[in-house]
Design an enzyme around this catalytic site. Sequence first.
Site, PDB file in Angstrom:
ATOM      1  N   GLU A   1       0.847  -1.202   0.000  1.00  0.00           N
ATOM      2  CA  GLU A   1       0.000   0.000   0.000  1.00  0.00           C
ATOM      3  C   GLU A   1       0.879   1.247   0.000  1.00  0.00           C
ATOM      4  O   GLU A   1       1.880   1.298   0.701  1.00  0.00           O
ATOM      5  CB  GLU A   1      -0.872  -0.032   1.258  1.00  0.00           C
ATOM      6  CG  GLU A   1      -1.814   1.134   1.390  1.00  0.00           C
ATOM      7  CD  GLU A   1      -2.579   1.117   2.703  1.00  0.00           C
ATOM      8  OE1 GLU A   1      -3.530   0.332   2.825  1.00  0.00           O
ATOM      9  OE2 GLU A   1      -2.220   1.896   3.597  1.00  0.00           O
ATOM     10  N   THR A   3      -3.899   4.711  -1.019  1.00  0.00           N
ATOM     11  CA  THR A   3      -4.881   5.137  -0.015  1.00  0.00           C
ATOM     12  C   THR A   3      -5.539   6.462  -0.413  1.00  0.00           C
ATOM     13  O   THR A   3      -4.998   7.220  -1.217  1.00  0.00           O
ATOM     14  CB  THR A   3      -4.225   5.321   1.369  1.00  0.00           C
ATOM     15  OG1 THR A   3      -3.159   6.264   1.227  1.00  0.00           O
ATOM     16  CG2 THR A   3      -3.691   4.014   1.902  1.00  0.00           C
ATOM     17  N   HIS A  22      -8.126   3.278  -3.319  1.00  0.00           N
ATOM     18  CA  HIS A  22      -9.112   3.180  -2.247  1.00  0.00           C
ATOM     19  C   HIS A  22     -10.187   4.225  -2.515  1.00  0.00           C
ATOM     20  O   HIS A  22      -9.879   5.397  -2.733  1.00  0.00           O
ATOM     21  CB  HIS A  22      -8.450   3.428  -0.892  1.00  0.00           C
ATOM     22  CG  HIS A  22      -7.489   2.349  -0.508  1.00  0.00           C
ATOM     23  ND1 HIS A  22      -6.905   2.274   0.733  1.00  0.00           N
ATOM     24  CD2 HIS A  22      -7.023   1.277  -1.210  1.00  0.00           C
ATOM     25  CE1 HIS A  22      -6.124   1.203   0.780  1.00  0.00           C
ATOM     26  NE2 HIS A  22      -6.162   0.597  -0.396  1.00  0.00           N
ATOM     27  N   GLY A  65     -14.158   4.848   5.085  1.00  0.00           N
ATOM     28  CA  GLY A  65     -13.216   5.941   5.332  1.00  0.00           C
ATOM     29  C   GLY A  65     -13.200   6.326   6.790  1.00  0.00           C
ATOM     30  O   GLY A  65     -14.147   6.051   7.543  1.00  0.00           O
ATOM     31  N   ALA A  77     -19.690   1.420   3.767  1.00  0.00           N
ATOM     32  CA  ALA A  77     -18.984   0.885   2.593  1.00  0.00           C
ATOM     33  C   ALA A  77     -19.928   0.081   1.703  1.00  0.00           C
ATOM     34  O   ALA A  77     -19.799   0.097   0.476  1.00  0.00           O
ATOM     35  CB  ALA A  77     -17.803   0.027   3.055  1.00  0.00           C
ATOM     36  N   HIS A  84     -13.883  -4.380  13.890  1.00  0.00           N
ATOM     37  CA  HIS A  84     -13.891  -2.934  13.671  1.00  0.00           C
ATOM     38  C   HIS A  84     -14.236  -2.261  14.988  1.00  0.00           C
ATOM     39  O   HIS A  84     -15.133  -2.723  15.710  1.00  0.00           O
ATOM     40  CB  HIS A  84     -14.906  -2.555  12.585  1.00  0.00           C
ATOM     41  CG  HIS A  84     -14.878  -1.093  12.269  1.00  0.00           C
ATOM     42  ND1 HIS A  84     -15.816  -0.217  12.740  1.00  0.00           N
ATOM     43  CD2 HIS A  84     -13.993  -0.352  11.573  1.00  0.00           C
ATOM     44  CE1 HIS A  84     -15.520   1.015  12.321  1.00  0.00           C
ATOM     45  NE2 HIS A  84     -14.416   0.952  11.607  1.00  0.00           N
TER      46      HIS A  84
HETATM   47  P1  FAD Z   1     -18.032  -0.278   6.944  1.00  0.00           P
HETATM   48  O1  FAD Z   1     -18.046  -1.580   6.228  1.00  0.00           O
HETATM   49  O2  FAD Z   1     -18.977   0.748   6.486  1.00  0.00           O
HETATM   50  O3  FAD Z   1     -18.174  -0.593   8.485  1.00  0.00           O
HETATM   51  C1  FAD Z   1     -18.077   0.438   9.466  1.00  0.00           C
HETATM   52  C2  FAD Z   1     -18.742  -0.044  10.754  1.00  0.00           C
HETATM   53  O4  FAD Z   1     -20.165  -0.112  10.601  1.00  0.00           O
HETATM   54  C3  FAD Z   1     -18.345  -1.440  11.199  1.00  0.00           C
HETATM   55  O5  FAD Z   1     -18.353  -1.432  12.606  1.00  0.00           O
HETATM   56  C4  FAD Z   1     -19.431  -2.359  10.643  1.00  0.00           C
HETATM   57  O6  FAD Z   1     -19.604  -3.518  11.455  1.00  0.00           O
HETATM   58  C5  FAD Z   1     -20.658  -1.448  10.674  1.00  0.00           C
HETATM   59  N1  FAD Z   1     -21.524  -1.562   9.506  1.00  0.00           N
HETATM   60  C6  FAD Z   1     -21.201  -1.867   8.234  1.00  0.00           C
HETATM   61  N2  FAD Z   1     -22.275  -1.731   7.431  1.00  0.00           N
HETATM   62  C7  FAD Z   1     -23.305  -1.308   8.210  1.00  0.00           C
HETATM   63  C8  FAD Z   1     -24.675  -0.964   7.952  1.00  0.00           C
HETATM   64  N3  FAD Z   1     -25.180  -0.999   6.706  1.00  0.00           N
HETATM   65  N4  FAD Z   1     -25.451  -0.560   9.004  1.00  0.00           N
HETATM   66  C9  FAD Z   1     -24.932  -0.483  10.258  1.00  0.00           C
HETATM   67  N5  FAD Z   1     -23.642  -0.818  10.563  1.00  0.00           N
HETATM   68  C10 FAD Z   1     -22.834  -1.201   9.539  1.00  0.00           C
HETATM   69  N6  FAD Z   1      -9.543   4.853   5.565  1.00  0.00           N
HETATM   70  C11 FAD Z   1      -9.399   5.947   4.758  1.00  0.00           C
HETATM   71  O7  FAD Z   1      -9.903   7.027   5.103  1.00  0.00           O
HETATM   72  N7  FAD Z   1      -8.673   5.871   3.586  1.00  0.00           N
HETATM   73  C12 FAD Z   1      -8.108   4.706   3.164  1.00  0.00           C
HETATM   74  O8  FAD Z   1      -7.472   4.675   2.118  1.00  0.00           O
HETATM   75  C13 FAD Z   1      -8.264   3.535   3.984  1.00  0.00           C
HETATM   76  N8  FAD Z   1      -7.744   2.345   3.616  1.00  0.00           N
HETATM   77  C14 FAD Z   1      -7.962   1.223   4.375  1.00  0.00           C
HETATM   78  C15 FAD Z   1      -7.486  -0.031   3.934  1.00  0.00           C
HETATM   79  C16 FAD Z   1      -7.714  -1.188   4.699  1.00  0.00           C
HETATM   80  C17 FAD Z   1      -7.210  -2.514   4.190  1.00  0.00           C
HETATM   81  C18 FAD Z   1      -8.394  -1.094   5.944  1.00  0.00           C
HETATM   82  C19 FAD Z   1      -8.585  -2.318   6.788  1.00  0.00           C
HETATM   83  C20 FAD Z   1      -8.871   0.134   6.395  1.00  0.00           C
HETATM   84  C21 FAD Z   1      -8.678   1.299   5.614  1.00  0.00           C
HETATM   85  N9  FAD Z   1      -9.172   2.557   6.004  1.00  0.00           N
HETATM   86  C22 FAD Z   1      -9.009   3.657   5.197  1.00  0.00           C
HETATM   87  C23 FAD Z   1      -9.865   2.703   7.278  1.00  0.00           C
HETATM   88  C24 FAD Z   1     -11.395   2.454   7.154  1.00  0.00           C
HETATM   89  O9  FAD Z   1     -11.973   3.377   6.279  1.00  0.00           O
HETATM   90  C25 FAD Z   1     -11.971   2.583   8.571  1.00  0.00           C
HETATM   91  O10 FAD Z   1     -11.577   1.485   9.349  1.00  0.00           O
HETATM   92  C26 FAD Z   1     -13.474   2.813   8.654  1.00  0.00           C
HETATM   93  O11 FAD Z   1     -13.751   3.181  10.010  1.00  0.00           O
HETATM   94  C27 FAD Z   1     -14.336   1.585   8.319  1.00  0.00           C
HETATM   95  O12 FAD Z   1     -14.297   1.283   6.995  1.00  0.00           O
HETATM   96  P2  FAD Z   1     -15.100   0.013   6.412  1.00  0.00           P
HETATM   97  O13 FAD Z   1     -15.008   0.102   4.934  1.00  0.00           O
HETATM   98  O14 FAD Z   1     -14.646  -1.219   7.073  1.00  0.00           O
HETATM   99  O15 FAD Z   1     -16.574   0.437   6.885  1.00  0.00           O
END
Ligand code: FAD
Length: 317
Positions: free
Chosen positions: A18, A49, A94, A125, A144, A183
């Site tokens: 990354e 990222t 990303h 994010g 996401a 998470h």
């Molecule tokens: P989600 O899948 O949306 O989940 C967030 C939380 O909500 C979780 O607790 C999940 O259990 C819960 N959840 C999911 N869907 C729902 C729903 N529909 N209703 C209610 N609850 C729900 N951040 C950046 O800003 N830029 C980056 O480039 C970046 N790269 C990353 C790369 C990797 C490999 C990883 C592991 C993380 C990265 N992050 C980045 C951090 C990430 O954006 C954060 O950890 C963020 O808080 C959660 O992202 P997610 O896509 O897992 O979220």
Amino acid sequence: MKITQHISEAKDTLFSFELLPPLKGENIHQINQTVEALLEFNPAFVDVTYHREEYVYQEVQSGLLQKRTVRKRPGTVGICAAISHKYNLDTVPHIICGGFSKEETENALIDLDFVGVENVLVLRGDPIRSEGRFKGEADGHSYAIDLLNQVADMNQGRYLDVNLKNTNCTQFCIGVAGYPEKHFEAPNMASDLRWLKRKVEDGAEYIITQMFFDNQAYFNFVKNCRKSGIDIPIFPGLKPLTTKGQLTSLAQNFHVNLPDELVEQVEKAKSKEDVRAIGLEWCIEQARELKAANVPGLHFYTMGRAQPTAKIAREIF
Ligand code: FAD
């Protein structure tokens, strides 16, 4: 080439890493140097990222503070295009919910499609640094999975304007994040896995995990994913610890647990060099065990520094 194709054609564990885009005002040389330092290990793909806007407060004449929005590391689309064309490498931008309307997301995806990017990692994010809690845009996405569905729709030729006819179907291979230690906002692992499974049902094709320092956390996570019916490849994310300060900063920023044995070794270290050596050796051991367990690939968080990753890759690949 899509990540899924890399996986299906792989004869051995894949290597990927990354990159952080440069800070605004810097040029692309440092990115090129990082890529060049790791090219010899034949990376299957390079993630880039995305860093959302931040708020800065500046004192104005009256003594009041004026809030300004700044984006410190822009340029993901440009970096992906530059790297893939200069080095013939597959890049994975990303794509995040935070700070984007659906329309802006659609336009960014159109640009990525035009420059030949075939993979995206979809994420919610991080929250804005000074806010602590994530807030989506009123006309954007909050999770996401909603962003994933927008990408999946475009892959079916469905754009936001439903009146568009004969639309181009994008071909994005979609990755998502996974958290071996849960998470930080999820009430428990079961709930986090339920949402992860929904992302898989809606089109996610592989998972990249948050960094972890105890392989057992990854192995348990994979086992629980499989039990929950999540059957897509899960890439372990690795980060070598390089400074004593990271004992707290990694725990604080990434919500990860550092094993007691590693913490004790680092706390007893007599110099910065000793800390670096301990962190590297720990990561090498993690990588060896994961490779022996036939993980699809080892994904390294370089955080802008290629050398620690190069040292580990030299031992493993
Ligand atoms: P989600 O899948 O949306 O989940 C967030 C939380 O909500 C979780 O607790 C999940 O259990 C819960 N959840 C999911 N869907 C729902 C729903 N529909 N209703 C209610 N609850 C729900 N951040 C950046 O800003 N830029 C980056 O480039 C970046 N790269 C990353 C790369 C990797 C490999 C990883 C592991 C993380 C990265 N992050 C980045 C951090 C990430 O954006 C954060 O950890 C963020 O808080 C959660 O992202 P997610 O896509 O897992 O979220």
